[in-house]
Design an enzyme around this catalytic site. Sequence first.
Site, mmCIF file in Angstrom:
data_model
loop_
_atom_site.group_PDB
_atom_site.id
_atom_site.type_symbol
_atom_site.label_atom_id
_atom_site.label_comp_id
_atom_site.label_asym_id
_atom_site.label_seq_id
_atom_site.Cartn_x
_atom_site.Cartn_y
_atom_site.Cartn_z
ATOM 1 C CG ASN A 1 75.281 12.021 -1.223
ATOM 2 O OD1 ASN A 1 76.498 11.897 -1.146
ATOM 3 N ND2 ASN A 1 74.663 12.382 -2.350
ATOM 4 C CD1 TRP A 2 77.857 12.815 4.996
ATOM 5 C CD2 TRP A 2 80.065 12.661 5.422
ATOM 6 N NE1 TRP A 2 78.003 12.438 6.305
ATOM 7 C CE2 TRP A 2 79.338 12.334 6.599
ATOM 8 C CE3 TRP A 2 81.451 12.640 5.447
ATOM 9 C CZ2 TRP A 2 79.989 11.995 7.792
ATOM 10 C CZ3 TRP A 2 82.089 12.292 6.626
ATOM 11 C CH2 TRP A 2 81.363 11.979 7.789
ATOM 12 C CE LYS A 3 74.596 15.922 -2.613
ATOM 13 N NZ LYS A 3 73.722 16.802 -3.346
ATOM 14 C CG HIS B 1 73.641 11.622 -6.538
ATOM 15 N ND1 HIS B 1 73.791 12.886 -7.038
ATOM 16 C CD2 HIS B 1 72.966 11.743 -5.369
ATOM 17 C CE1 HIS B 1 73.240 13.750 -6.186
ATOM 18 N NE2 HIS B 1 72.736 13.075 -5.168
ATOM 19 C CD GLU C 1 75.158 16.351 -6.586
ATOM 20 O OE1 GLU C 1 76.019 15.747 -5.942
ATOM 21 O OE2 GLU C 1 74.261 17.036 -6.052
ATOM 22 C CD GLU D 1 68.717 12.026 -4.217
ATOM 23 O OE1 GLU D 1 68.799 12.354 -3.041
ATOM 24 O OE2 GLU D 1 69.693 12.041 -4.995
ATOM 25 N N GLY E 1 69.637 20.287 -3.365
ATOM 26 C CA GLY E 1 70.504 21.405 -2.994
ATOM 27 C C GLY E 1 69.913 22.770 -3.282
ATOM 28 C CB SER F 1 65.733 20.513 -0.227
ATOM 29 O OG SER F 1 66.579 21.086 -1.213
HETATM 30 P P1 PGA Z 1 70.212 17.785 -0.745
HETATM 31 O O1 PGA Z 1 70.893 16.599 -1.593
HETATM 32 O O2 PGA Z 1 69.595 17.129 0.478
HETATM 33 O O3 PGA Z 1 71.313 18.720 -0.412
HETATM 34 O O4 PGA Z 1 69.158 18.388 -1.627
HETATM 35 C C1 PGA Z 1 70.285 15.352 -1.722
HETATM 36 C C2 PGA Z 1 71.143 14.456 -2.575
HETATM 37 O O5 PGA Z 1 71.727 14.944 -3.548
HETATM 38 O O6 PGA Z 1 71.260 13.247 -2.306
#
Ligand code: PGA
Length: 256
Positions: free
Chosen positions: A9-11, A99, A101, A169, A175, A215
């Site tokens: 997931n590049w965001k 997600h 976010e 998640e 993150g 992470s």
């Molecule tokens: P991360 O993000 O690996 O940077 O913790 C995972 C995600 O949000 O899908």
Amino acid sequence: MRKKILAGNWKMNKSIAETKDYFEVFFAGTKTIQDQINHKFEMIFAVPFPYLSTAQAAVQGRGVVAAQNVHFEKSGAYTGEVSCPMLRDIGISCTLVGHSERRQYFGDSDEVVSRKVKATLDHGILPIACLGEKKEERVGGQTFQVLQTQLDAILAPVEPSQNIILAYEPVWAIGTGLTATDEQAQEAHAFIRRRLRETKGEAFAEKTRILYGGSVNGKNVAGLISQPDIDGGLVGGASLNPEEFAVMANIVAGAK
Ligand code: PGA
């Protein structure tokens, strides 16, 4: 046997030039396992909307290019949004949904997530629906209650004959460099799979892949995916580095 999945997931990261470079480096680092992609395991790259076509041209079937979000309406006055038919129009048939976010910053409530899952299935798009508890919910002993509420909303529009991918998640692990231990992750995944069995039956519970995210990196991926109910990883930060992501792909390809 559920095929394992490694999803990146590049965001909101990268440019067109970086997207092209990324796949050159990634596929150079996965030469010896490329014929196993789609067969032995699956690769998914969730990239920003403007780079979907660039990524597809670079991936050329050696994995699936996915969106990171989609709107639940087909068309209309929804400024700034992208619909399922639009994704199909450019050949995209997979997207992240819900997600954390999106839930945190853009108001994707359980109801919105449920409608998005329905829209994807109605249009033949495979959703990767995300769920996970916040730190205070884990500390307060509410993890399973939160997961059940989020999961039931995701599952409400799903027929047992349909396919979805789930991603557990824990928000406190995204993150932050804090990964759930293999045991913590397995416990949550086992809970989710039990709930799949209760609500949609044995066959659905057995076929549905549940990814772990938060992470995940080249060091911890092997332990996580060796757990019986963890069917792969959804990777943010570490997926941005094509060398590290290639190392992870090699580990997933070699997993039993
Ligand atoms: P991360 O993000 O690996 O940077 O913790 C995972 C995600 O949000 O899908």
